[in-house]
Design an enzyme around this catalytic site. Structure first.
Site, mmCIF file in Angstrom:
data_model
loop_
_atom_site.group_PDB
_atom_site.id
_atom_site.type_symbol
_atom_site.label_atom_id
_atom_site.label_comp_id
_atom_site.label_asym_id
_atom_site.label_seq_id
_atom_site.Cartn_x
_atom_site.Cartn_y
_atom_site.Cartn_z
ATOM 1 N N GLU A 49 -71.343 -24.512 -30.241
ATOM 2 C CA GLU A 49 -70.837 -25.114 -30.497
ATOM 3 C C GLU A 49 -70.947 -26.768 -30.246
ATOM 4 O OE1 GLU A 49 -66.693 -27.211 -32.890
ATOM 5 O OE2 GLU A 49 -67.261 -25.101 -33.802
ATOM 6 N N ASP A 60 -60.875 -36.198 -34.913
ATOM 7 C CA ASP A 60 -60.740 -35.793 -33.503
ATOM 8 C C ASP A 60 -59.790 -36.354 -32.726
ATOM 9 O OD1 ASP A 60 -62.896 -33.784 -33.206
ATOM 10 O OD2 ASP A 60 -64.064 -35.028 -33.558
#
Length: 270
Positions: A49, A60
Site C-alpha cells: 500500500e 491519519d
C-alpha cells in the site's frame, strides 16, 4: 484475474493470510522510498500500500501526517507517485500495488485521467479515504474501465444496512478499519476482530484486510488469521522516522524498515 485476485487466491491455497505493508511516497525522498518499495516483496510483502502525500490527511494520526509532510516537502505529487509505481513495475510485475489517499488530489488531476494513468503505471487498486459511497460515481465508471479496484473501507461503527450498501459495488478486497479514530493509535483485540468479521463475511465474498492499530508481529499474525490480510502502516513509518537525521535518510533507513518487515512476515507465515 487481476494481480490482487491472483495473489489472494495463491495465499488461500497456501493456507495463510497476506501481509500488506505501507509506505508514504517520497518519504523522506523519492529515491529512498523507491528503494524501499522495490525491496519490500523480498522482505515478505504480499501486497503493498502506497500512501499519496496530502496536506490535510484527516484520517491519519501524527506519524503518517508527519510522513505526508516530509513527502510533500520532497516534491511528492500524484504524478510523481505514479512515476514511482512505473519504476517499480520495471522489475516486479506480480506484487499488487494499492494507492491510499484522499479525493482532492484525484479531483484536481482529473478522475478519468487519473484512473487511466494509474492503471497504465501498474496500480491495481485505490483506497480513497474521504470518499463516501454516495460520491463513488466520481470514480466508479472510470475505475472499472481501467480495471482498477476501488477498495471499500468499513469500520466497527458501520451498521448492517450500511455495510451491504457500501460493499455492493466493492472489488479487490475490503479494508476493515479495526478501530474508531485515526491511524497509529489504539489496537483492536482478537475478540473484537472475531466478533466483527462474520458480519462482514455475510455482506461480501471478497477478502478482508484488517488495518489501523496493527503494529506488532503478534497483532499482524492474529489479524491475518482472523481476516485475510494484515495492514501495517504507522509502525513501519515510526521505524523509518527514527533513522532520519534532520529529516534526511541515513544508511540505516532502508535496512531498519526491511528488518521490521521481515519480522512481521515471519509471524504471518508461522
Amino acid at each position: 484475474m487481476s494481480r490482487i485476485q491472483t495473489r489472494f487466491a495463491a495465499l488461500k491455497k497456501e493456507g495463510r493470510g497476506a501481509l500488506i505493508p505501507y509506505l508514504q511516497a517520497c518519504d523522506p525522498d523519492y529515491d529512498t522510498s523507491l528503494e524501499l518499495l522495490r525491496a519490500m516483496p523480498a522482505a515478505g510483502a504480499d501486497l503493498i500500500e502506497i500512501g499519496v502525500p496530502f496536506s490535510d490527511p484527516s484520517a491519519d494520526g501524527p506519524t503518517i501526517q508527519a510522513a505526508a509532510l516530509r513527502g510533500l516537502k520532497a516534491g511528492a505529487t500524484l504524478g510523481r507517485v505514479l512515476e514511482m509505481v512505473r519504476a517499480f513495475r520495471e522489475t516486479d510485475n506480480e506484487t499488487p500495488i494499492v494507492l491510499m489517499g484522499y479525493l482532492n488530489p484525484i479531483d484536481s488531476y482529473g478522475p478519468a485521467e487519473f484512473c487511466f494513468d494509474a492503471a497504465q503505471a501498474g496500480v491495481d487498486g485505490i483506497i480513497v479515504v474521504d470518499m463516501p459511497t454516495e460520491e463513488a460515481d466520481l470514480l466508479d465508471a472510470h475505475a472499472r474501465e481501467a480495471d482498477l479496484d476501488i477498495i471499500s473501507l468499513v469500520a466497527p461503527t458501520t451498521s448492517n444496512s450500511r455495510l451491504f450498501h457500501v460493499l455492493r459495488e466493492a472489488s479487490g478486497f475490503v479494508y476493515y478499519v479495526s478501530i474508531t479514530g485515526i491511524t497509529g493509535t489504539n489496537s483492536a483485540s482478537a475478540a473484537d476482530l472475531e466478533k466483527a468479521l462474520p458480519r462482514i463475511r455475510e455482506a461480501t465474498s471478497l477478502p478482508v484486510a484488517i488495518g489501523f492499530g496493527i503494529s506488532t508481529p503478534e497483532q499482524a499474525r492474529t489479524a491475518s488469521r482472523i481476516g485475510d490480510a494484515a495492514v501495517v502502516a504507522s509502525a513501519l513509518i515510526k521505524t523509518m522516522a527514527s533513522t532520519l537525521e534532520n529529516g534526511q535518510a541515513t544508511e540505516r533507513t532502508v535496512p531498519a524498515v526491511l528488518k521490521q518487515l521481515e519480522g512481521l512476515a515471519a509471524a504471518v507465515r508461522a
